[in-house]
Scaffold this motif. Structure first.
Motif, PDB file in Angstrom:
ATOM      1  N   LEU A  10       0.830  -1.201   0.000  1.00 10.33           N
ATOM      2  CA  LEU A  10       0.000   0.000   0.000  1.00 10.33           C
ATOM      3  C   LEU A  10       0.866   1.253   0.000  1.00 10.33           C
ATOM      4  O   LEU A  10       0.626   2.214  -0.749  1.00 10.33           O
ATOM      5  N   MET A  37      -3.975  -5.911  -3.766  1.00  6.38           N
ATOM      6  CA  MET A  37      -4.707  -4.681  -3.464  1.00  6.38           C
ATOM      7  C   MET A  37      -6.206  -4.939  -3.346  1.00  6.38           C
ATOM      8  O   MET A  37      -6.892  -4.335  -2.514  1.00  6.38           O
ATOM      9  N   GLN A  38      -6.709  -5.848  -4.173  1.00  9.83           N
ATOM     10  CA  GLN A  38      -8.132  -6.204  -4.090  1.00  9.83           C
ATOM     11  C   GLN A  38      -8.462  -6.869  -2.756  1.00  9.83           C
ATOM     12  O   GLN A  38      -9.483  -6.578  -2.128  1.00  9.83           O
ATOM     13  N   GLU A  41      -8.389  -4.216  -0.027  1.00  9.70           N
ATOM     14  CA  GLU A  41      -9.623  -3.425  -0.072  1.00  9.70           C
ATOM     15  C   GLU A  41     -10.771  -4.174   0.599  1.00  9.70           C
ATOM     16  O   GLU A  41     -11.571  -3.585   1.335  1.00  9.70           O
ATOM     17  N   SER A  47     -14.081   1.192  -0.231  1.00 11.77           N
ATOM     18  CA  SER A  47     -13.341   1.392  -1.470  1.00 11.77           C
ATOM     19  C   SER A  47     -12.102   2.222  -1.211  1.00 11.77           C
ATOM     20  O   SER A  47     -12.143   3.242  -0.501  1.00 11.77           O
ATOM     21  N   LEU A  48     -10.973   1.773  -1.741  1.00  9.18           N
ATOM     22  CA  LEU A  48      -9.704   2.500  -1.601  1.00  9.18           C
ATOM     23  C   LEU A  48      -9.239   3.125  -2.909  1.00  9.18           C
ATOM     24  O   LEU A  48      -8.334   3.974  -2.899  1.00  9.18           O
ATOM     25  N   PHE A  49      -9.806   2.687  -4.005  1.00 10.06           N
ATOM     26  CA  PHE A  49      -9.308   3.077  -5.324  1.00 10.06           C
ATOM     27  C   PHE A  49     -10.446   3.600  -6.186  1.00 10.06           C
ATOM     28  O   PHE A  49     -11.611   3.270  -5.989  1.00 10.06           O
ATOM     29  N   ASN A  61     -10.026   7.603   0.697  1.00  9.57           N
ATOM     30  CA  ASN A  61      -9.818   6.517   1.670  1.00  9.57           C
ATOM     31  C   ASN A  61      -8.440   5.886   1.476  1.00  9.57           C
ATOM     32  O   ASN A  61      -7.722   5.596   2.441  1.00  9.57           O
ATOM     33  N   GLY A  62      -8.090   5.656   0.213  1.00  5.13           N
ATOM     34  CA  GLY A  62      -6.805   5.040  -0.077  1.00  5.13           C
ATOM     35  C   GLY A  62      -5.636   5.911   0.324  1.00  5.13           C
ATOM     36  O   GLY A  62      -4.619   5.424   0.853  1.00  5.13           O
TER      37      GLY A  62
END
Length: 276
Positions: A10, A37-38, A41, A47-49, A61-62
Motif C-alpha cells: 500500500l 490490493m483487491q 480493499e 473502497s480505496l481506489f 480513503n486510499g
C-alpha cells in the motif's frame, strides 16, 4: 487481519503512483500486486481506489490508508531496532578509558570475567567519560584521578609513569632522571593514541614541537631510527617491552605518575561486579 507485507504494498503504491512502478519496486508482477490490493480493499471493507481509463489510483480513503501504512511501517522498524538494540546491550559491556594501556588491561580483564559477553572500549576525555557513564553509554570507565560523586563506585586500577626514551647519543641519555623542562624546546616524537597523556607534554614543554604519528608501526620505526626523543611508560614497557635503540630516563615531575581508577555507577555495579 492486515499483514505487514500488504501495508508495504500500500505504501509503495502511494509512493510510486502506479501499479506497474510499485510492482517493479517490490519485485512483484503487476497481476500479483493487483490481486493483493483487491484483497486489502476487502479487508478494509471500503473502497480505496478509483478506476480511471487504463489506470488505478487512490481515492481519499486510499490516500488516508497509505499515510497510516507508512506511519505503521516506520513505527514497526523503530520497534524492531529498539528491541534488538536492547538485546545487544544486554549482551555487551561498553567501557570508556582515558588512555590506551588501562584500556587494554580492562579489555583483557573483562573478557576473562565475562567470557559470554561482547566487550568494547574507546578512549575519550575525562568529562566525556563521566557524562557517558551517567547517561548509560558506558558500564564502567577508567579515570586518571579519584572521582567524586555519591552515585559512583570506584577502585584503584594501577599506576602508570611517563619516561623519556632518548637516543643513546643524546647528551642527557645517561641521566638517572629528568624534569620535562630540561627538554623543553627540543623536537619530539609523539604517538597520537595516548589519551590524556597529550596534555602533559603540551603543558610542561610549551616550546617543543611534536611530530605526531597515528600509525603504530610508523611510530615504532621512527623511534628505532630517529635521533628525536620520544616518550614511553612503565606500563607500556611491561606489555610491549622497552623501545629498541633507546635509553629510558624517568621523568621526575610528579605529574608524570598517575593512579588510575575504575569507576561505575552504584546502580550499575551489578553488571560489572566481577571487575570491582
Amino acid at each position: 487481519m492486515i499483514e505487514l507485507f500488504q501495508l508495504e504494498q500500500l505504501a509503495a503504491f502511494g509512493k510510486y503512483g502506479t501499479l506497474s512502478k510499485a510492482a517493479e519496486a517490490l519485485h512483484l508482477s503487476q497481476p500479483t500486486l493487483t490481486r493483493s490490493m483487491q484483497k486489502l480493499e476487502a479487508e478494509f471493507g471500503v473502497s480505496l481506489f478509483r478506476h480511471a481509463k487504463n489506470k488505478l489510483e487512490f481515492n481519499e480513503n486510499g490516500e488516508l490508508a497509505a499515510e497510516h501504512a507508512v506511519r505503521i511501517l516506520n513505527q514497526t522498524r523503530d520497534m524492531l531496532e529498539l528491541v534488538r538494540a536492547k538485546d545487544r546491550a544486554s549482551h555487551t559491556l561498553s567501557f570508556g578509558t582515558c588512555a590506551p594501556v588501562p584500556a587494554l588491561i580492562l579489555l583483557q580483564n573483562a573478557a576473562q570475567a565475562y567470557p559470554n559477553m561482547a566487550v568494547s572500549t574507546e578512549s575519550k576525555d575525562n568529562e566525556t567519560l563521566l557524562a557517558g557513564l551517567r547517561n548509560g553509554e558506558y558500564q564502567a570507565i577508567i579515570l586518571p584521578y579519584q572521582p567524586e560523586g555519591q552515585d559512583l563506585c570506584w577502585k584503584e586500577y594501577g599506576t602508570e609513569t611517563l619516561a623519556f626514551a632518548l637516543p643513546p647519543g643524546h647528551p642527557l641519555a645517561n641521566r638517572d632522571g629528568l624534569y620535562m623542562r630540561e627538554l623543553d624546546g627540543e623536537n619530539m616524537l609523539l604517538y597520537a593514541d595516548i589519551g590524556f597523556w597529550h596534555e602533559l607534554p603540551a603543558q610542561k614543554m610549551p616550546h617543543s614541537r611534536f611530530l605526531i604519528q597515528s600509525d603504530r608501526f610508523a611510530f615504532t620505526e621512527l623511534v628505532q631510527s630517529s635521533v628525536l626523543p620520544s616518550f614511553v611508560t612503565d606500563a607500556a614497557m611491561r606489555l610491549y617491552g622497552p623501545p629498541e635503540n633507546r635509553k629510558v630516563v624517568p621523568i621526575l615531575d610528579p605529574e608524570a605518575t598517575v593512579a588510575y581508577y575504575a569507576v561505575c555507577l552504584k546502580q550499575g555495579l551489578h553488571r560489572v561486579k566481577r571487575l570491582f
